[in-house]
Scaffold this motif. Sequence first.
Motif, PDB file in Angstrom:
ATOM      1  N   GLN A 192       0.840  -1.186   0.000  1.00  0.00           N
ATOM      2  CA  GLN A 192       0.000   0.000   0.000  1.00  0.00           C
ATOM      3  C   GLN A 192       0.887   1.251   0.000  1.00  0.00           C
ATOM      4  N   VAL A 193       0.599   2.143  -0.909  1.00  0.00           N
ATOM      5  CA  VAL A 193       1.346   3.388  -1.034  1.00  0.00           C
ATOM      6  C   VAL A 193       0.572   4.500  -0.350  1.00  0.00           C
ATOM      7  N   THR A 194       1.266   5.286   0.410  1.00  0.00           N
ATOM      8  CA  THR A 194       0.668   6.443   1.070  1.00  0.00           C
ATOM      9  C   THR A 194       1.430   7.695   0.675  1.00  0.00           C
ATOM     10  N   LEU A 195       0.694   8.731   0.322  1.00  0.00           N
ATOM     11  CA  LEU A 195       1.274  10.027  -0.029  1.00  0.00           C
ATOM     12  C   LEU A 195       0.708  11.075   0.917  1.00  0.00           C
ATOM     13  N   VAL A 196       1.577  11.862   1.504  1.00  0.00           N
ATOM     14  CA  VAL A 196       1.132  12.885   2.454  1.00  0.00           C
ATOM     15  C   VAL A 196       1.728  14.227   2.064  1.00  0.00           C
ATOM     16  N   GLU A 197       0.839  15.158   1.714  1.00  0.00           N
ATOM     17  CA  GLU A 197       1.264  16.502   1.346  1.00  0.00           C
ATOM     18  C   GLU A 197       1.319  17.395   2.583  1.00  0.00           C
ATOM     19  N   SER A 198       2.157  18.413   2.495  1.00  0.00           N
ATOM     20  CA  SER A 198       2.221  19.418   3.555  1.00  0.00           C
ATOM     21  C   SER A 198       2.745  20.717   2.982  1.00  0.00           C
ATOM     22  N   GLY A 199       2.603  21.782   3.765  1.00  0.00           N
ATOM     23  CA  GLY A 199       3.152  23.069   3.380  1.00  0.00           C
ATOM     24  C   GLY A 199       2.144  24.094   2.922  1.00  0.00           C
ATOM     25  N   GLY A 200       0.920  23.700   2.704  1.00  0.00           N
ATOM     26  CA  GLY A 200      -0.087  24.649   2.268  1.00  0.00           C
ATOM     27  C   GLY A 200      -0.475  25.622   3.371  1.00  0.00           C
ATOM     28  N   ARG A 201      -0.756  26.852   2.987  1.00  0.00           N
ATOM     29  CA  ARG A 201      -1.174  27.870   3.957  1.00  0.00           C
ATOM     30  C   ARG A 201      -1.684  29.090   3.222  1.00  0.00           C
ATOM     31  N   LEU A 202      -2.074  30.090   3.972  1.00  0.00           N
ATOM     32  CA  LEU A 202      -2.514  31.366   3.430  1.00  0.00           C
ATOM     33  C   LEU A 202      -1.300  32.243   3.148  1.00  0.00           C
ATOM     34  N   VAL A 203      -1.217  32.743   1.915  1.00  0.00           N
ATOM     35  CA  VAL A 203      -0.137  33.631   1.523  1.00  0.00           C
ATOM     36  C   VAL A 203      -0.728  34.808   0.751  1.00  0.00           C
ATOM     37  N   ARG A 204       0.117  35.788   0.474  1.00  0.00           N
ATOM     38  CA  ARG A 204      -0.308  36.944  -0.300  1.00  0.00           C
ATOM     39  C   ARG A 204       0.141  36.815  -1.752  1.00  0.00           C
ATOM     40  N   ALA A 205      -0.564  37.479  -2.618  1.00  0.00           N
ATOM     41  CA  ALA A 205      -0.175  37.490  -4.034  1.00  0.00           C
ATOM     42  C   ALA A 205       1.267  37.963  -4.169  1.00  0.00           C
ATOM     43  N   GLY A 206       2.019  37.254  -5.014  1.00  0.00           N
ATOM     44  CA  GLY A 206       3.427  37.582  -5.196  1.00  0.00           C
ATOM     45  C   GLY A 206       4.365  36.780  -4.327  1.00  0.00           C
ATOM     46  N   ASP A 207       3.843  36.137  -3.303  1.00  0.00           N
ATOM     47  CA  ASP A 207       4.661  35.328  -2.406  1.00  0.00           C
ATOM     48  C   ASP A 207       5.083  34.019  -3.071  1.00  0.00           C
ATOM     49  N   SER A 208       6.001  33.348  -2.404  1.00  0.00           N
ATOM     50  CA  SER A 208       6.442  32.017  -2.812  1.00  0.00           C
ATOM     51  C   SER A 208       6.108  31.014  -1.718  1.00  0.00           C
ATOM     52  N   LEU A 209       5.975  29.770  -2.134  1.00  0.00           N
ATOM     53  CA  LEU A 209       5.616  28.709  -1.190  1.00  0.00           C
ATOM     54  C   LEU A 209       6.117  27.388  -1.747  1.00  0.00           C
ATOM     55  N   THR A 210       6.561  26.517  -0.857  1.00  0.00           N
ATOM     56  CA  THR A 210       6.999  25.189  -1.270  1.00  0.00           C
ATOM     57  C   THR A 210       6.145  24.128  -0.589  1.00  0.00           C
ATOM     58  N   LEU A 211       5.578  23.257  -1.380  1.00  0.00           N
ATOM     59  CA  LEU A 211       4.821  22.121  -0.876  1.00  0.00           C
ATOM     60  C   LEU A 211       5.698  20.880  -0.902  1.00  0.00           C
ATOM     61  N   SER A 212       5.448  19.982   0.022  1.00  0.00           N
ATOM     62  CA  SER A 212       6.169  18.712   0.072  1.00  0.00           C
ATOM     63  C   SER A 212       5.178  17.557   0.031  1.00  0.00           C
ATOM     64  N   CYS A 213       5.646  16.447  -0.473  1.00  0.00           N
ATOM     65  CA  CYS A 213       4.835  15.236  -0.492  1.00  0.00           C
ATOM     66  C   CYS A 213       5.762  14.065  -0.177  1.00  0.00           C
TER      67      CYS A 213
ATOM     68  N   LYS B 232       5.691  33.690  -7.348  1.00  0.00           N
ATOM     69  CA  LYS B 232       4.779  34.698  -7.904  1.00  0.00           C
ATOM     70  C   LYS B 232       3.332  34.208  -7.844  1.00  0.00           C
ATOM     71  N   LEU B 233       2.921  33.776  -6.699  1.00  0.00           N
ATOM     72  CA  LEU B 233       1.580  33.229  -6.546  1.00  0.00           C
ATOM     73  C   LEU B 233       0.514  34.277  -6.828  1.00  0.00           C
ATOM     74  N   GLU B 234      -0.561  33.810  -7.415  1.00  0.00           N
ATOM     75  CA  GLU B 234      -1.688  34.653  -7.792  1.00  0.00           C
ATOM     76  C   GLU B 234      -2.947  34.129  -7.100  1.00  0.00           C
ATOM     77  N   PRO B 235      -3.938  34.984  -6.896  1.00  0.00           N
ATOM     78  CA  PRO B 235      -5.183  34.488  -6.290  1.00  0.00           C
ATOM     79  C   PRO B 235      -5.778  33.299  -7.048  1.00  0.00           C
ATOM     80  N   GLU B 236      -5.557  33.256  -8.350  1.00  0.00           N
ATOM     81  CA  GLU B 236      -6.073  32.148  -9.160  1.00  0.00           C
ATOM     82  C   GLU B 236      -5.382  30.820  -8.854  1.00  0.00           C
ATOM     83  N   ASP B 237      -4.301  30.856  -8.108  1.00  0.00           N
ATOM     84  CA  ASP B 237      -3.621  29.621  -7.707  1.00  0.00           C
ATOM     85  C   ASP B 237      -4.247  29.005  -6.460  1.00  0.00           C
TER      86      ASP B 237
END
Length: 128
Positions: A1-22, A85-90
């Motif tokens: 059985q394979v399990t994938l767990v994401e993390s790193g999501g949060r509230l940011v402002r437009a133009g910010d950067s963010l890294t997600l992990s899995c 360069k995150l946008e609200p559409e992301d």
Amino acid sequence: QVTLVESGGRLVRAGDSLTLSCVASGGAFSNYGMGWFRQAPGKEREFVGLIWRSGGVAYYSDVVKGRFMVSRDNAKNTVYLRMNKLEPEDTATYYCARYNVVIDHTVRVREVASYDYWGRGTQVTVST
């Protein structure tokens, strides 16, 4: 059985950067391409990017190309999604998934049906 767990999501402002992990467990991680998808409320799940087994080849949707980058660390069974360069559409729930096709076909990497295991997702919200 394979399990994938994401993390790193949060509230940011437009133009910010963010890294997600899995982090993957239960499978031969380095034998598979790993993809990222996202789904906004009321919309279909859409392809974001995929990185091939060794990390040398990657594919991106046109919407994120040039802003997002997928990478992986096979020693840690982890795939990352660097978002600049995150946008609200992301704003969406972001999912990682294991690509279960033997070749990195440019069309099939974008199809939900090409992936056999999915994480539960991590929420990214981009404010104006």
